[in-house]
Design a protein around this motif. Structure first.
Motif, PDB file in Angstrom:
ATOM      1  N   ARG A 179      76.843  38.117  94.150  1.00  0.00           N
ATOM      2  CA  ARG A 179      75.382  38.188  94.250  1.00  0.00           C
ATOM      3  C   ARG A 179      74.832  37.004  95.043  1.00  0.00           C
ATOM      4  O   ARG A 179      73.904  37.167  95.839  1.00  0.00           O
ATOM      5  N   ASP A 180      75.388  35.827  94.836  1.00  0.00           N
ATOM      6  CA  ASP A 180      74.960  34.651  95.611  1.00  0.00           C
ATOM      7  C   ASP A 180      75.146  34.902  97.103  1.00  0.00           C
ATOM      8  O   ASP A 180      74.274  34.578  97.917  1.00  0.00           O
ATOM      9  N   ALA A 181      76.305  35.455  97.460  1.00  0.00           N
ATOM     10  CA  ALA A 181      76.595  35.720  98.873  1.00  0.00           C
ATOM     11  C   ALA A 181      75.621  36.736  99.440  1.00  0.00           C
ATOM     12  O   ALA A 181      75.132  36.584 100.569  1.00  0.00           O
ATOM     13  N   ARG A 182      75.322  37.780  98.659  1.00  0.00           N
ATOM     14  CA  ARG A 182      74.388  38.798  99.136  1.00  0.00           C
ATOM     15  C   ARG A 182      72.979  38.232  99.276  1.00  0.00           C
ATOM     16  O   ARG A 182      72.297  38.452 100.279  1.00  0.00           O
ATOM     17  N   ASP A 183      72.521  37.482  98.263  1.00  0.00           N
ATOM     18  CA  ASP A 183      71.160  36.952  98.288  1.00  0.00           C
ATOM     19  C   ASP A 183      70.978  35.894  99.369  1.00  0.00           C
ATOM     20  O   ASP A 183      69.919  35.826 100.006  1.00  0.00           O
ATOM     21  N   SER A 184      71.991  35.066  99.564  1.00  0.00           N
ATOM     22  CA  SER A 184      71.881  33.996 100.560  1.00  0.00           C
ATOM     23  C   SER A 184      72.114  34.494 101.976  1.00  0.00           C
ATOM     24  O   SER A 184      71.619  33.896 102.938  1.00  0.00           O
ATOM     25  N   GLY A 185      72.866  35.587 102.112  1.00  0.00           N
ATOM     26  CA  GLY A 185      73.238  36.060 103.437  1.00  0.00           C
ATOM     27  C   GLY A 185      72.357  37.135 104.012  1.00  0.00           C
ATOM     28  O   GLY A 185      72.503  37.491 105.179  1.00  0.00           O
ATOM     29  N   ARG A 186      71.407  37.669 103.228  1.00  0.00           N
ATOM     30  CA  ARG A 186      70.558  38.733 103.762  1.00  0.00           C
ATOM     31  C   ARG A 186      69.656  38.179 104.867  1.00  0.00           C
ATOM     32  O   ARG A 186      69.230  37.022 104.846  1.00  0.00           O
ATOM     33  N   GLY A 187      69.337  39.023 105.819  1.00  0.00           N
ATOM     34  CA  GLY A 187      68.551  38.579 106.961  1.00  0.00           C
ATOM     35  C   GLY A 187      67.089  38.366 106.652  1.00  0.00           C
ATOM     36  O   GLY A 187      66.420  37.533 107.282  1.00  0.00           O
ATOM     37  N   LEU A 191      67.897  33.785  99.959  1.00  0.00           N
ATOM     38  CA  LEU A 191      67.793  32.754  98.932  1.00  0.00           C
ATOM     39  C   LEU A 191      68.101  31.399  99.557  1.00  0.00           C
ATOM     40  O   LEU A 191      69.212  31.172 100.046  1.00  0.00           O
ATOM     41  N   LYS A 192      67.109  30.520  99.554  1.00  0.00           N
ATOM     42  CA  LYS A 192      67.314  29.160 100.032  1.00  0.00           C
ATOM     43  C   LYS A 192      66.158  28.304  99.543  1.00  0.00           C
ATOM     44  O   LYS A 192      65.076  28.820  99.220  1.00  0.00           O
ATOM     45  N   ALA A 193      66.382  27.013  99.502  1.00  0.00           N
ATOM     46  CA  ALA A 193      65.328  26.100  99.080  1.00  0.00           C
ATOM     47  C   ALA A 193      64.328  25.897 100.208  1.00  0.00           C
ATOM     48  O   ALA A 193      64.708  25.758 101.372  1.00  0.00           O
TER      49      ALA A 193
END
Length: 224
Positions: A179-187, A191-193
């Motif tokens: 889930r982290d990979a999906r949330d952080s990698g979506r265009g 997910l990021k600060a």
């Protein structure tokens, strides 16, 4: 709207205070956001419930979660009053929500709901994954709550066990990393600060310690 309203006698009444709390799953952001909302007497929105609602309607209708057209129609059409939190919890629905949240049109359909909530009163607390970067970029305070994947998996395992849901710690850890990979990698809205967010690592903190640390950050930003 799935929100928690402030108590009649909040610890401290805020004026125009918008707090954005972002972070990955099981980082503790939801618990912190609820505590901050109660402390300042502000309404609270768990924005993840909106995506879970879209996923729930897709699953109930037998639709594929990656059906962008159906998911977008669901995001635009569901009634806030129909949200039943008891059907939006659990490992399966959390994973499903992450899938529909990766669809740009779904995110766009839900942006206005979230922004209206933030602007409706004298302040608000919202938690999610893109509050500080997309939904409320002008928020008074932005927190980015983190914890190691192992700690987060242990927390989620304890939570699920408490609800009687069977799941292995290794399986939960794999879900979290996926889930982290999906949330952080979506265009769209990854997910990021936010650049001006204060990061809070809760890996070694208890609930009260994390709250006091978050409260100190908020107060420091308000003074600054």
């Amino acid at each position: 709207m799935p929100a928690t309203q402030p108590s009649a006698s909040p610890t401290q009444q805020a004026d125009g205070l918008v707090i954005a709390v972002d972070g990955p799953a099981a980082s503790g952001k939801g618990t912190l956001a609820r505590r901050l909302a109660a402390h300042y007497g502000l309404p609270y929105l768990d924005t993840g419930l909106l995506y879970r609602m879209v996923a729930r309607t897709m699953l109930d209708a037998g639709k594929a979660l990656d059906d962008a057209q159906a998911a977008t129609a669901s995001a635009a059409g569901f009634d806030d009053a129909a949200i039943d939190e008891s059907r939006l919890r659990g490992r399966e629905i959390g994973e499903a929500a992450s899938v529909v949240a990766a669809i740009p049109a779904v995110r766009r359909a839900l942006i206005d709901r979230q922004r209206r909530f933030a602007a409706a009163g004298e302040g608000a607390v919202l938690d999610g994954r893109d509050i500080g970067t997309v939904i409320c970029p002008e928020a008074t305070v932005k927190l980015f709550v983190t914890a190691t994947p192992e700690v987060r998996a242990a927390r989620r395992h304890k939570e699920l066990a408490g609800r009687g849901e069977a799941a292995t710690l290794d399986g939960i850890l794999a879900d979290i990393r996926r889930r982290d990979a999906r949330d952080s990698g979506r265009g769209d809205a990854p997910l990021k600060a936010a650049e001006d967010a204060v990061q809070l690592d809760t890996s070694a903190l208890g609930v009260e310690e994390a709250f006091q640390a978050a409260l100190a950050i908020v107060e420091d930003r308000r003074r600054g």
